[in-house]
Motif scaffolding. Structure first.
Motif, PDB file in Angstrom:
ATOM      1  N   ASN A 137      69.722  79.777  42.279  1.00 29.83           N
ATOM      2  CA  ASN A 137      68.726  80.392  42.131  1.00 29.83           C
ATOM      3  C   ASN A 137      67.787  80.573  43.500  1.00 29.83           C
ATOM      4  O   ASN A 137      66.803  80.671  43.503  1.00 29.83           O
ATOM      5  CB  ASN A 137      67.803  79.221  41.554  1.00 29.83           C
ATOM      6  CG  ASN A 137      67.785  79.431  39.908  1.00 29.83           C
ATOM      7  OD1 ASN A 137      67.076  80.078  39.314  1.00 29.83           O
ATOM      8  ND2 ASN A 137      68.855  78.592  39.366  1.00 29.83           N
ATOM      9  N   GLY A 138      68.669  80.577  44.523  1.00 33.46           N
ATOM     10  CA  GLY A 138      68.292  81.111  45.841  1.00 33.46           C
ATOM     11  C   GLY A 138      67.786  80.191  46.753  1.00 33.46           C
ATOM     12  O   GLY A 138      67.111  80.439  47.712  1.00 33.46           O
ATOM     13  N   MET A 139      67.944  78.873  46.432  1.00 31.05           N
ATOM     14  CA  MET A 139      67.308  77.890  47.229  1.00 31.05           C
ATOM     15  C   MET A 139      68.589  77.087  47.888  1.00 31.05           C
ATOM     16  O   MET A 139      69.493  76.724  47.269  1.00 31.05           O
ATOM     17  CB  MET A 139      66.319  76.713  46.391  1.00 31.05           C
ATOM     18  CG  MET A 139      65.112  77.583  45.835  1.00 31.05           C
ATOM     19  SD  MET A 139      64.253  76.437  44.526  1.00 31.05           S
ATOM     20  CE  MET A 139      65.489  76.649  43.324  1.00 31.05           C
ATOM     21  N   ALA A 140      68.152  76.406  49.018  1.00 32.10           N
ATOM     22  CA  ALA A 140      69.116  75.484  49.678  1.00 32.10           C
ATOM     23  C   ALA A 140      69.097  74.103  49.028  1.00 32.10           C
ATOM     24  O   ALA A 140      68.189  73.729  48.588  1.00 32.10           O
ATOM     25  CB  ALA A 140      68.934  75.324  51.197  1.00 32.10           C
ATOM     26  N   VAL A 141      70.305  73.411  49.066  1.00 31.30           N
ATOM     27  CA  VAL A 141      70.519  72.021  48.653  1.00 31.30           C
ATOM     28  C   VAL A 141      70.245  71.214  49.794  1.00 31.30           C
ATOM     29  O   VAL A 141      70.626  71.179  50.732  1.00 31.30           O
ATOM     30  CB  VAL A 141      71.645  71.786  48.098  1.00 31.30           C
ATOM     31  CG1 VAL A 141      71.808  70.447  47.505  1.00 31.30           C
ATOM     32  CG2 VAL A 141      71.902  72.623  46.761  1.00 31.30           C
ATOM     33  N   ALA A 142      69.239  70.074  49.563  1.00 31.63           N
ATOM     34  CA  ALA A 142      68.841  69.202  50.309  1.00 31.63           C
ATOM     35  C   ALA A 142      68.832  67.965  49.617  1.00 31.63           C
ATOM     36  O   ALA A 142      68.762  67.866  48.503  1.00 31.63           O
ATOM     37  CB  ALA A 142      67.609  69.291  50.985  1.00 31.63           C
ATOM     38  N   VAL A 143      69.467  66.670  50.307  1.00 27.29           N
ATOM     39  CA  VAL A 143      69.445  65.482  49.371  1.00 27.29           C
ATOM     40  C   VAL A 143      68.886  64.431  50.441  1.00 27.29           C
ATOM     41  O   VAL A 143      69.011  64.096  51.537  1.00 27.29           O
ATOM     42  CB  VAL A 143      71.260  64.833  49.365  1.00 27.29           C
ATOM     43  CG1 VAL A 143      71.337  63.701  48.697  1.00 27.29           C
ATOM     44  CG2 VAL A 143      71.760  66.078  48.475  1.00 27.29           C
ATOM     45  N   HIS A 144      68.125  63.667  49.742  1.00 25.04           N
ATOM     46  CA  HIS A 144      67.383  62.243  50.181  1.00 25.04           C
ATOM     47  C   HIS A 144      67.973  61.172  49.545  1.00 25.04           C
ATOM     48  O   HIS A 144      67.978  61.110  48.448  1.00 25.04           O
ATOM     49  CB  HIS A 144      65.983  62.387  49.974  1.00 25.04           C
ATOM     50  CG  HIS A 144      65.299  61.050  50.608  1.00 25.04           C
ATOM     51  ND1 HIS A 144      65.079  60.579  51.847  1.00 25.04           N
ATOM     52  CD2 HIS A 144      64.810  60.134  49.739  1.00 25.04           C
ATOM     53  CE1 HIS A 144      64.439  59.526  51.902  1.00 25.04           C
ATOM     54  NE2 HIS A 144      64.098  59.339  50.683  1.00 25.04           N
ATOM     55  N   ARG A 191      80.227  65.342  52.260  1.00 26.99           N
ATOM     56  CA  ARG A 191      81.278  66.156  52.190  1.00 26.99           C
ATOM     57  C   ARG A 191      81.509  66.772  50.922  1.00 26.99           C
ATOM     58  O   ARG A 191      82.131  67.786  50.993  1.00 26.99           O
ATOM     59  CB  ARG A 191      82.471  65.224  52.661  1.00 26.99           C
ATOM     60  CG  ARG A 191      82.201  64.889  54.282  1.00 26.99           C
ATOM     61  CD  ARG A 191      83.397  64.124  54.607  1.00 26.99           C
ATOM     62  NE  ARG A 191      83.252  63.909  56.236  1.00 26.99           N
ATOM     63  CZ  ARG A 191      83.383  63.044  56.879  1.00 26.99           C
ATOM     64  NH1 ARG A 191      83.970  61.693  56.318  1.00 26.99           N
ATOM     65  NH2 ARG A 191      83.198  62.922  58.186  1.00 26.99           N
ATOM     66  N   LYS A 192      81.077  66.090  49.804  1.00 28.05           N
ATOM     67  CA  LYS A 192      81.354  66.770  48.302  1.00 28.05           C
ATOM     68  C   LYS A 192      80.281  67.764  48.179  1.00 28.05           C
ATOM     69  O   LYS A 192      80.227  68.749  47.634  1.00 28.05           O
ATOM     70  CB  LYS A 192      81.705  65.651  47.653  1.00 28.05           C
ATOM     71  CG  LYS A 192      82.004  66.238  46.107  1.00 28.05           C
ATOM     72  CD  LYS A 192      82.046  65.344  44.953  1.00 28.05           C
ATOM     73  CE  LYS A 192      82.207  65.621  43.629  1.00 28.05           C
ATOM     74  NZ  LYS A 192      82.613  64.599  42.686  1.00 28.05           N
ATOM     75  N   PHE A 193      79.023  67.359  48.246  1.00 27.12           N
ATOM     76  CA  PHE A 193      77.855  67.853  47.778  1.00 27.12           C
ATOM     77  C   PHE A 193      77.622  69.131  48.564  1.00 27.12           C
ATOM     78  O   PHE A 193      76.955  70.160  48.542  1.00 27.12           O
ATOM     79  CB  PHE A 193      76.844  67.009  47.524  1.00 27.12           C
ATOM     80  CG  PHE A 193      76.663  66.316  46.368  1.00 27.12           C
ATOM     81  CD1 PHE A 193      77.748  66.149  45.443  1.00 27.12           C
ATOM     82  CD2 PHE A 193      75.786  65.109  46.047  1.00 27.12           C
ATOM     83  CE1 PHE A 193      77.861  65.189  44.429  1.00 27.12           C
ATOM     84  CE2 PHE A 193      75.660  64.118  45.131  1.00 27.12           C
ATOM     85  CZ  PHE A 193      76.523  64.454  44.359  1.00 27.12           C
ATOM     86  N   LYS A 194      77.964  68.995  50.266  1.00 28.38           N
ATOM     87  CA  LYS A 194      77.353  69.939  51.140  1.00 28.38           C
ATOM     88  C   LYS A 194      76.335  70.395  51.040  1.00 28.38           C
ATOM     89  O   LYS A 194      75.769  71.607  51.083  1.00 28.38           O
ATOM     90  CB  LYS A 194      78.724  71.203  50.967  1.00 28.38           C
ATOM     91  CG  LYS A 194      80.095  70.775  51.037  1.00 28.38           C
ATOM     92  CD  LYS A 194      80.895  71.925  50.900  1.00 28.38           C
ATOM     93  CE  LYS A 194      82.220  71.799  50.901  1.00 28.38           C
ATOM     94  NZ  LYS A 194      82.695  70.707  52.016  1.00 28.38           N
TER      95      LYS A 194
END
Length: 364
Positions: free
Chosen positions: A234-241, A254-257
């Motif tokens: 959907n055109g968005m970057a993935v960030a994780v908190h 390393r897996k989710f990148k």
């Protein structure tokens, strides 16, 4: 040495580990931003239920604190409430689930996806659109969404959820599939808002609670990867908190990148990693790591104490980046949200940005 980058240029450099004028910074100033709206009288209860006030707060915070990102964290009870759990809304405290929806095994089976055009899910969607329109030319904007296992733990209570996952894993996974579809619909809607990223809270990837196999079965092997892929589609970057004490870094980095990984440091907990350890172990080779100032410092510390802590973190990070052969891939941030209380010292948030300008210069 690169000089005088704007926020977008600095963030882009950090994401790509290119030369930059200084380290990027983003104290996670979210609910506290309501105090910058108008005469400062907007309550937390009002802010978290009104997309216009929600957006006004983030815009005001970016202007007042000179931040390099804008990440739209509200609280962790948004989706659980719209699924049907009862949430307590005090005037000035973060909302929280006080009566979970799920009380029996049958309740897992009964979960239904709510209408995402209503409730606080819609506040996040509409508010993210307003933030993107007003700040999208200045900073990278990101929505903030709870991962499926977090939503289910809010909807059932963590103790019950993890007990049931051992006794009736199929029933729990059915509920997780329902919530994953709920999250997927939210992703699709956010993809139309102009926001550049989604910051996912996959909190339970935490060795204090679950090992790799357990987390993989409940979220990490299927549900989270599918939502990460949906985010990118959907055109968005993935960030994780993940502000847990012992996060699953191999899985979540390393897996989710993700493009950005936000984390905390707990000095009293054995095994909790410092900023330099995270860099030295190669995690910043793969993502822009953000962290890890103590959030309580913003409420309990002085401007001088905040400056001292920020200076020390900048020096630690720059030394570790240099040793690793990296240029700019670290964002000076709080390990978790800046306390949204009425007693949090706003000047301490600005003190972080000011200190990074003094001590975060790359090449010194």
């Amino acid at each position: 040495m690169v000089k005088n980058l704007n926020h977008l240029e600095r963030a882009a450099a950090a994401l790509a580990d290119e030369e930059a004028d200084r380290l990027a910074t983003y104290p996670i100033a979210c609910g506290v931003s309501r105090r910058l709206i108008g005469d400062g009288s907007v309550t937390y209860r009002e802010w978290c239920q009104d997309p216009e006030k929600y957006a006004e707060g983030f815009v005001a915070a970016q202007k007042a604190f000179d931040l390099d990102f804008s990440i739209g964290l509200m609280d962790l009870s948004v989706l659980a409430r719209d699924l049907g759990s009862h949430v307590r809304f005090d005037e000035e405290n973060t909302p929280f689930v006080d009566k979970p929806l799920i009380k029996t095994l049958e309740d897992y089976e009964k979960l239904e996806i709510p209408d995402i055009t209503k409730g606080r899910t819609n506040v996040i969607i509409k508010g993210s659109e307003l933030v993107a329109k007003r700040l999208g030319d200045e900073v990278i904007t990101s929505a903030f969404v709870e991962g499926p296992l977090l939503v289910l733990s809010q909807s059932a209570g963590a103790e019950k959820l993890f007990f049931d996952s051992y006794e009736e894993p199929g029933t729990v996974k059915k509920a997780l599939r329902t919530i994953t579809e709920y999250d997927r619909q939210v992703v699709e809607a956010l993809g139309k808002t102009g926001t550049k990223a989604i910051c996912w809270d996959y909190l339970w990837a935490n060795y204090s609670c679950l090992d790799d196999k357990e987390y993989g079965e409940l979220e990490g092997d299927v549900f989270a990867p599918s939502l990460n892929e949906e985010t990118r589609k959907n055109g968005m970057a993935v960030a994780v908190h993940n502000c847990a004490d012992l996060p699953h870094l191999d899985t979540q980095i390393r897996k989710f990148k993700p493009a950005i990984y936000s984390m905390a440091y707990y000095p009293l907990i054995e095994g909790s990693k410092t900023a330099s350890q995270v860099i030295e172990e190669g995690y910043a080779d793969e993502t822009l790591v953000a962290g890890n100032l103590d959030p309580q410092l913003f409420e309990q510390g002085t401007v001088q104490q905040v400056e001292t802590a920020t200076k020390a973190l900048c020096q630690e990070v720059k030394t570790a980046l240099c040793k690793r052969g990296l240029k700019s891939r670290y964002c000076i941030a709080s390990g978790c949200e800046v306390p949204p209380s009425t007693t949090c010292r706003l000047e301490n948030i600005k003190a972080v940005s000011d200190a990074v300008k003094k001590y975060g210069t790359i090449g010194d």
